[in-house]
Enzyme design. Structure first.
Site, PDB file in Angstrom:
ATOM      1  N   LYS A   1       0.812  -1.235   0.000  1.00  0.00           N
ATOM      2  CA  LYS A   1       0.000   0.000   0.000  1.00  0.00           C
ATOM      3  C   LYS A   1       0.847   1.288   0.000  1.00  0.00           C
ATOM      4  O   LYS A   1       0.543   2.218  -0.763  1.00  0.00           O
ATOM      5  CB  LYS A   1      -0.954  -0.016   1.195  1.00  0.00           C
ATOM      6  CG  LYS A   1      -2.076   0.996   1.092  1.00  0.00           C
ATOM      7  CD  LYS A   1      -3.171   0.610   0.106  1.00  0.00           C
ATOM      8  CE  LYS A   1      -4.117  -0.380   0.743  1.00  0.00           C
ATOM      9  NZ  LYS A   1      -5.054  -0.966  -0.234  1.00  0.00           N
TER      10      LYS A   1
ATOM     11  N   THR B   1       3.627   1.872  -1.300  1.00  0.00           N
ATOM     12  CA  THR B   1       4.137   2.059  -2.670  1.00  0.00           C
ATOM     13  C   THR B   1       3.017   2.538  -3.589  1.00  0.00           C
ATOM     14  O   THR B   1       3.206   3.456  -4.397  1.00  0.00           O
ATOM     15  CB  THR B   1       4.752   0.737  -3.187  1.00  0.00           C
ATOM     16  OG1 THR B   1       5.918   0.478  -2.416  1.00  0.00           O
ATOM     17  CG2 THR B   1       5.112   0.811  -4.653  1.00  0.00           C
TER      18      THR B   1
ATOM     19  N   GLY C   1      38.507  17.830  10.119  1.00  0.00           N
ATOM     20  CA  GLY C   1      37.560  18.327  11.107  1.00  0.00           C
ATOM     21  C   GLY C   1      37.699  19.830  11.265  1.00  0.00           C
ATOM     22  O   GLY C   1      38.612  20.443  10.701  1.00  0.00           O
TER      23      GLY C   1
ATOM     24  N   CYS D   1      44.248  16.299   6.585  1.00  0.00           N
ATOM     25  CA  CYS D   1      43.825  17.701   6.688  1.00  0.00           C
ATOM     26  C   CYS D   1      43.963  18.211   8.121  1.00  0.00           C
ATOM     27  O   CYS D   1      45.076  18.479   8.567  1.00  0.00           O
ATOM     28  CB  CYS D   1      42.415  17.861   6.125  1.00  0.00           C
ATOM     29  SG  CYS D   1      42.140  19.539   5.520  1.00  0.00           S
TER      30      CYS D   1
ATOM     31  N   MET E   1      46.507  16.266   9.825  1.00  0.00           N
ATOM     32  CA  MET E   1      47.888  16.637   9.516  1.00  0.00           C
ATOM     33  C   MET E   1      48.289  17.873  10.309  1.00  0.00           C
ATOM     34  O   MET E   1      49.381  17.944  10.881  1.00  0.00           O
ATOM     35  CB  MET E   1      48.023  16.929   8.023  1.00  0.00           C
ATOM     36  CG  MET E   1      49.404  17.413   7.633  1.00  0.00           C
ATOM     37  SD  MET E   1      49.328  18.896   6.629  1.00  0.00           S
ATOM     38  CE  MET E   1      50.879  18.844   5.765  1.00  0.00           C
TER      39      MET E   1
ATOM     40  N   ARG F   1      40.795  25.976   5.472  1.00  0.00           N
ATOM     41  CA  ARG F   1      41.116  27.407   5.525  1.00  0.00           C
ATOM     42  C   ARG F   1      42.568  27.646   5.905  1.00  0.00           C
ATOM     43  O   ARG F   1      43.146  28.649   5.558  1.00  0.00           O
ATOM     44  CB  ARG F   1      40.272  28.106   6.601  1.00  0.00           C
ATOM     45  CG  ARG F   1      38.859  28.290   6.240  1.00  0.00           C
ATOM     46  CD  ARG F   1      38.133  29.312   7.095  1.00  0.00           C
ATOM     47  NE  ARG F   1      36.778  29.365   6.562  1.00  0.00           N
ATOM     48  CZ  ARG F   1      35.817  28.513   6.910  1.00  0.00           C
ATOM     49  NH1 ARG F   1      36.049  27.601   7.825  1.00  0.00           N
ATOM     50  NH2 ARG F   1      34.638  28.595   6.352  1.00  0.00           N
TER      51      ARG F   1
ATOM     52  N   HIS G   1      42.497  15.720   0.915  1.00  0.00           N
ATOM     53  CA  HIS G   1      41.598  14.614   1.264  1.00  0.00           C
ATOM     54  C   HIS G   1      41.724  13.481   0.245  1.00  0.00           C
ATOM     55  O   HIS G   1      40.936  13.419  -0.705  1.00  0.00           O
ATOM     56  CB  HIS G   1      40.149  15.107   1.301  1.00  0.00           C
ATOM     57  CG  HIS G   1      39.871  16.007   2.462  1.00  0.00           C
ATOM     58  ND1 HIS G   1      39.562  15.517   3.711  1.00  0.00           N
ATOM     59  CD2 HIS G   1      39.886  17.348   2.570  1.00  0.00           C
ATOM     60  CE1 HIS G   1      39.380  16.534   4.550  1.00  0.00           C
ATOM     61  NE2 HIS G   1      39.574  17.654   3.882  1.00  0.00           N
TER      62      HIS G   1
ATOM     63  N   GLU H   1      40.860  10.521   0.462  1.00  0.00           N
ATOM     64  CA  GLU H   1      39.698   9.609   0.473  1.00  0.00           C
ATOM     65  C   GLU H   1      38.696   9.948  -0.635  1.00  0.00           C
ATOM     66  O   GLU H   1      37.940   9.088  -1.081  1.00  0.00           O
ATOM     67  CB  GLU H   1      39.008   9.627   1.852  1.00  0.00           C
ATOM     68  CG  GLU H   1      38.258  10.900   2.233  1.00  0.00           C
ATOM     69  CD  GLU H   1      39.126  11.959   2.911  1.00  0.00           C
ATOM     70  OE1 GLU H   1      40.362  11.944   2.714  1.00  0.00           O
ATOM     71  OE2 GLU H   1      38.579  12.817   3.627  1.00  0.00           O
TER      72      GLU H   1
HETATM   73  N1  GLN Z   1      39.808  23.035  10.065  1.00  0.00           N
HETATM   74  C1  GLN Z   1      40.958  22.903   9.238  1.00  0.00           C
HETATM   75  C2  GLN Z   1      41.068  24.027   8.219  1.00  0.00           C
HETATM   76  O1  GLN Z   1      40.101  24.683   7.921  1.00  0.00           O
HETATM   77  C3  GLN Z   1      40.993  21.568   8.538  1.00  0.00           C
HETATM   78  C4  GLN Z   1      39.841  21.347   7.624  1.00  0.00           C
HETATM   79  C5  GLN Z   1      39.659  19.915   7.241  1.00  0.00           C
HETATM   80  O2  GLN Z   1      40.118  19.020   7.953  1.00  0.00           O
HETATM   81  N2  GLN Z   1      38.978  19.648   6.170  1.00  0.00           N
HETATM   82  O3  GLN Z   1      42.123  24.268   7.692  1.00  0.00           O
END
Ligand code: GLN
Length: 542
Positions: free
Chosen positions: A188, A190, A353, A380, A383, A469, A514, A516
């Site tokens: 139903k 669907t 992050g 990122c 690192m 950034r 990145h 990945e």
């Molecule tokens: N926050 C960090 C920056 O803006 C790393 C960004 C990220 O890991 N994509 O440079």
């Protein structure tokens, strides 16, 4: 041949795997010799997902040309190995912004600006925008049929197909639930969902019926009858434990044959799915297992790490091992005995992050991996923290910090206001609007011939995708070198450190980009292959 357009809609509930369905269709058509392009039209009002919280929206997928897009484009690329571009993810917000800007410039010549025709025309234009010589354009419509926001999109694709009916097809992904108590299959929802589409003037040609188990023929027959669709085009799409099996399963269900027969295309070669089969076989029967700790903070929504998660799987496939992930909440690492969370890991991955929350825990994990000689991969933000960790612990720069945590005297990771790309100077202001102020998209880097990353990539120039950034400040690289950390990859002008590594460690690499985002099941990324190989080696040694 002139392009055919496949519009994929979703009904009954969200998160049915429309993206996976679109990706699989793309894969099957490509492996039958057709050129495909995959696109996603999102009805929400954000200009792009760049400013959306990972907790809510999951990963932001970045294309080579620097667009911040929906994570479904990651599925598209992983399955079809076809790089997506900016125009392949359109949002209602982008279209409205453009229309309203044009309205202010007086482009509408005094006319009333309306959803129909102005917004619907813009949607239709985005379907055909920048096509080259594609045979099939697979257009996924975000959201669920019945949402208010979807209406202009459904209206636009209805008009589109009305203008060239022989070149358009509607595929509806829907849910066919089973009641737990009586085990009854319920058709139903669907039926109602197809009615909803019909009320927008759209008759689906194919139904992909999602459910826990394969759909019995009796249920398919019933759906066929009520929804006015031949039974062969009511296709069962059961849950699968390995998503890379989807092309084989959908092919067995007749999906690609039905698409081709709908358009009257004959004599297309059968798809060659052997490479996919091999991937599935390895995943089903791995030779070994390694445990990788991913130290993050968006763990309530693991879609935030979608490409990373897939890239780990790919690294495992290349090494014939299963990856057991341990998702570690960075903040918990700072609690008493927090380091217990790292026990018996074969590798530590600190992903990208934003913001200071969790940074301390991530740094702690890096110290642990460095001192315990466990393979450590910083991506990122990971690192940047690896650099800060070395600077503080080993280079005597005890106040080393990132501008991201408030402006500091010793910003070893700093905000950069200009850089050079393809010989052109690009500038940005720190107080610019929050959306679109990052270094985004593919940039080349030059590798040191005398480095581990050169051995891993096997080439001197690489191109990888960025989204950040802040940058490592070149001024400190001698301090870092004295502390055992080498910069082994830089932007071609030498100004931006892109890769760091520790030659004295079994495997310690940080990358500003990145990787990945460019890993594929059929072509795993070299850094992930090498990281997992190092984790296997570590497991053998302990
Ligand atoms: N926050 C960090 C920056 O803006 C790393 C960004 C990220 O890991 N994509 O440079």
């Amino acid at each position: 041949m002139a392009p055919r357009f496949l519009f994929i809609t979703g009904g009954v509930v969200s998160s049915l795997g429309k993206g996976l369905a679109a990706s699989t269709i793309g894969t099957l058509l490509k492996s039958r010799g057709f050129k495909v392009r995959l696109r996603k039209l999102d009805p929400y009002l954000n200009i792009d997902p760049g400013t959306m919280s990972p907790h809510e929206h999951g990963e932001v997928f970045v294309t080579d040309d620097g667009a911040e897009t929906d994570l479904d484009l990651g599925h598209y690329e992983r399955f079809t190995d076809q790089p997506a571009a900016r125009g392949d993810n359109v949002t209602a917000g982008q279209l409205y912004l453009d229309i309203l800007n044009r309205e202010r410039q007086g482009d509408f010549g005094g006319k009333t600006v309306q959803v129909i025709p102005h917004v619907t025309d813009a949607i239709k234009a985005s379907v055909t925008n920048n096509l080259v010589d594609e045979d099939f354009v697979v257009c996924e419509i975000g959201g669920t049929v019945g949402d208010i926001e979807s209406l202009p999109f459904l209206e636009a694709i209805r008009q589109f197909s009305n203008q060239s009916p022989a070149r358009c097809m509607f595929i509806h992904v829907t849910l066919v639930p089973q009641l737990r108590t009586t085990k009854e299959i319920k058709t139903k929802p669907t039926q109602h969902s197809v009615k909803e589409l019909l009320s927008a003037g759209i008759q689906p040609a194919i139904l992909l019926c999602r459910g826990e188990d394969p759909l019995a023929d009796s249920a398919r027959e019933k759906i066929s009858l009520f929804c006015n669709i031949p039974m062969a085009r009511v296709i069962s799409a059961p849950d699968i434990d390995i998503i890379y099996e989807a092309p084989a399963i959908y092919h067995q269900g007749g999906l690609d044959d039905e698409i081709l027969s709908y358009f009257g295309i004959k004599n297309a070669p059968a798809p060659d799915l052997r490479a996919w089969q091999k991937v599935v076989d390895i995943m089903r029967h791995p030779e070994d297992e390694v445990v990788i700790g991913v130290v993050g903070k968006y763990l309530d929504n693991l879609d935030s790490y979608k490409s990373l998660d897939e890239a780990l799987t790919h690294g495992g496939i290349a090494n014939h091992v299963r990856i057991k992930r341990r998702w570690i909440d960075a903040q918990k690492l700072c609690e008493d005995n927090g380091e217990r969370l790292l026990d018996a890991l074969d590798g530590v991955l600190v992903p990208g992050g934003f913001g200071e929350r969790g940074a301390q825990g991530k740094t702690r994990a890096i110290t642990w991996a460095r001192t315990q000689r466990v393979p450590c991969f910083g991506i990122c933000f990971g690192m940047q923290l690896a650099v800060i960790e070395t600077a503080r612990q080993l280079a005597g720069l005890t106040h080393a910090n990132s501008d991201e945590f408030g402006e500091s005297e010793s910003a070893i990771v700093g905000y950069l206001s200009s850089w050079v790309k393809n010989g052109r100077k690009i500038t940005r202001k720190q107080n610019a609007q929050i959306g679109g102020t990052m270094r985004l998209g593919s940039y080349p880097a030059t590798l040191d011939k005398n480095s581990r990353v050169f051995d891993i990539y096997g080439t001197e120039t690489i191109n990888e995708r960025h989204r950040h950034r802040y940058e490592i400040n070149l001024r400190y690289i001698d301090d870092l070198a004295r502390a055992g950390m080498q910069v082994t990859g830089r932007s071609p002008d030498g100004q931006l450190p892109e890769i760091v590594e520790r030659p004295d460690h079994p495997w310690f690499i940080g990358v500003q980009f990145h990787p990945e985002l460019k890993s594929r099941p059929l072509a795993p990324h070299p850094l992930f292959i090498s990281f997992i190989a190092a984790a296997i080696e570590h497991r053998r040694l302990v």
